[in-house]
Write an enzyme that holds these catalytic residues in place. Structure first.
Site, PDB file in Angstrom:
ATOM      1  N   ILE A 222       3.335  -7.187   4.022  1.00  0.00           N
ATOM      2  CA  ILE A 222       2.133  -7.666   3.349  1.00  0.00           C
ATOM      3  C   ILE A 222       1.875  -6.687   2.208  1.00  0.00           C
ATOM      4  CG2 ILE A 222       0.673  -6.496   5.071  1.00  0.00           C
ATOM      5  CD1 ILE A 222      -1.458  -8.674   4.486  1.00  0.00           C
ATOM      6  N   PHE A 223       1.759  -7.199   0.992  1.00  0.00           N
ATOM      7  CA  PHE A 223       1.734  -6.311  -0.178  1.00  0.00           C
ATOM      8  C   PHE A 223       0.906  -6.943  -1.286  1.00  0.00           C
ATOM      9  CE2 PHE A 223       3.585  -4.855  -4.244  1.00  0.00           C
ATOM     10  CZ  PHE A 223       3.464  -3.472  -4.084  1.00  0.00           C
ATOM     11  N   VAL A 224       0.105  -6.095  -1.936  1.00  0.00           N
ATOM     12  CA  VAL A 224      -0.683  -6.504  -3.097  1.00  0.00           C
ATOM     13  C   VAL A 224      -0.375  -5.536  -4.232  1.00  0.00           C
ATOM     14  CG1 VAL A 224      -3.009  -6.828  -4.028  1.00  0.00           C
ATOM     15  CG2 VAL A 224      -2.516  -7.452  -1.649  1.00  0.00           C
TER      16      VAL A 224
ATOM     17  N   ARG B 165      -7.942  -3.123  -3.127  1.00  0.00           N
ATOM     18  CA  ARG B 165      -9.327  -2.739  -2.833  1.00  0.00           C
ATOM     19  C   ARG B 165     -10.337  -3.754  -3.357  1.00  0.00           C
ATOM     20  NH1 ARG B 165      -9.371   2.225  -0.627  1.00  0.00           N
ATOM     21  NH2 ARG B 165      -7.547   3.566  -0.949  1.00  0.00           N
TER      22      ARG B 165
ATOM     23  N   GLY C 217     -10.553  -6.835  -1.428  1.00  0.00           N
ATOM     24  CA  GLY C 217     -10.682  -7.778  -0.323  1.00  0.00           C
ATOM     25  C   GLY C 217      -9.526  -8.738  -0.171  1.00  0.00           C
TER      26      GLY C 217
ATOM     27  N   GLY D 266      -6.204  -8.070   0.549  1.00  0.00           N
ATOM     28  CA  GLY D 266      -5.391  -7.795   1.727  1.00  0.00           C
ATOM     29  C   GLY D 266      -6.063  -8.290   2.997  1.00  0.00           C
TER      30      GLY D 266
ATOM     31  N   ASN E 240       0.481   6.635   5.886  1.00  0.00           N
ATOM     32  CA  ASN E 240      -0.387   5.755   5.102  1.00  0.00           C
ATOM     33  C   ASN E 240      -1.727   5.578   5.820  1.00  0.00           C
ATOM     34  OD1 ASN E 240      -1.512   3.893   3.388  1.00  0.00           O
ATOM     35  ND2 ASN E 240       0.269   2.511   3.369  1.00  0.00           N
TER      36      ASN E 240
ATOM     37  N   ASN F  80      -4.738   5.269   4.716  1.00  0.00           N
ATOM     38  CA  ASN F  80      -5.597   4.209   4.194  1.00  0.00           C
ATOM     39  C   ASN F  80      -5.286   2.878   4.858  1.00  0.00           C
ATOM     40  OD1 ASN F  80      -7.003   5.857   2.419  1.00  0.00           O
ATOM     41  ND2 ASN F  80      -5.615   5.466   0.708  1.00  0.00           N
TER      42      ASN F  80
ATOM     43  N   TYR G  19      -6.346  -1.409   8.904  1.00  0.00           N
ATOM     44  CA  TYR G  19      -5.943  -2.259  10.019  1.00  0.00           C
ATOM     45  C   TYR G  19      -6.851  -2.051  11.233  1.00  0.00           C
ATOM     46  CZ  TYR G  19      -1.668  -2.988   7.306  1.00  0.00           C
ATOM     47  OH  TYR G  19      -0.766  -3.303   6.325  1.00  0.00           O
TER      48      TYR G  19
END
Length: 226
Positions: free
Chosen positions: A139-141, A147, A149, A151, A178, A180, A185
């Site tokens: 899962i990647f943005v 930051r 919303g 994800g 990671n 953050n 999660y």
């Protein structure tokens, strides 16, 4: 309509089923993710492999096999379709967003949309629950859109679909450095298992087992000694 390089006011996000036209962007996004995770030495994907493995003919139903989802951002409202998995409206009035990579990520769906992320997932199975589950491989943005919303929307949409079709759980991995992502999660209700380790056979370590199903006891014992 060309994709804008800056966004202000209302922007509409759609998480949708990917198709073969998305392969070039999926490839580029995976490479960006490998750079972020400091794992480019493991990157071996090609357009051809992504096309043949993610979009075979005939293609299985979504979430019944390898499923690729694409996050698109649109400067105008997007009507939900059969391909829509999740959506979110962003208000950038107070903080316009610059996307210097927008020209490199025009969505094949057109309309000035920009591709900003992706999800790859596939079904697994829990023997303890005696139910199928869903494993989120990636899962990647992209950086400019983090930051905001997105994800959360993406993971919520995938988890919601898994629950709706009767799956028992959704799982994924996170790098231990990671923090953050770990905090994110856990904030969504996920339990992070610190006592479990990933075991993997790949490359030559996997290839040496070709034909092992018919190997003799002597050959198996020789393998143990290596």
């Amino acid at each position: 309509m060309a994709a804008p390089t800056s966004f202000s006011g209302e922007v509409w996000a759609e998480l949708r089923l990917a198709d073969a036209r998305d392969v070039p962007h999926i490839y580029s996004l995976i490479h960006q993710m490998a750079e972020f995770e400091l794992l480019t030495d493991l990157f071996a994907a090609t357009h051809e492999l992504l096309h043949s493995t993610l979009f075979p003919t005939p293609q299985p139903a979504p979430f019944a096999s390898f499923t690729a989802l694409i996050l698109d951002l649109s400067p105008s409202p997007v009507s939900a379709s059969a391909d829509t998995i999740g959506s979110l409206r962003l208000d950038l009035s107070a903080c316009p967003l610059a996307d210097p990579e927008a020209a490199a990520f025009p969505s094949p769906r057109g309309g000035g949309r920009v591709t900003a992320g992706f999800v790859i997932c596939f079904p697994n199975y829990s023997t303890f629950l005696a139910k199928p589950g869903l494993y989120v491989e990636d899962i990647f943005v992209r950086a400019p859109w983090r930051r905001r919303g997105l994800g959360r929307m993406m993971l919520s949409a995938v988890a919601g679909r898994a629950a709706e079709i009767g799956m028992g759980r959704v799982e994924w991995c996170v790098l231990d450095w990671n923090q953050n992502a770990i905090d994110f999660y856990e904030g969504m209700g996920a339990e992070v298992f610190t006592k479990w380790r990933i075991c993997r056979l790949t490359g030559p370590a996997l290839d040496k087992y070709k034909g092992a199903g018919s190997a003799s006891q002597e050959e198996l014992d020789a393998g143990k000694a290596e």
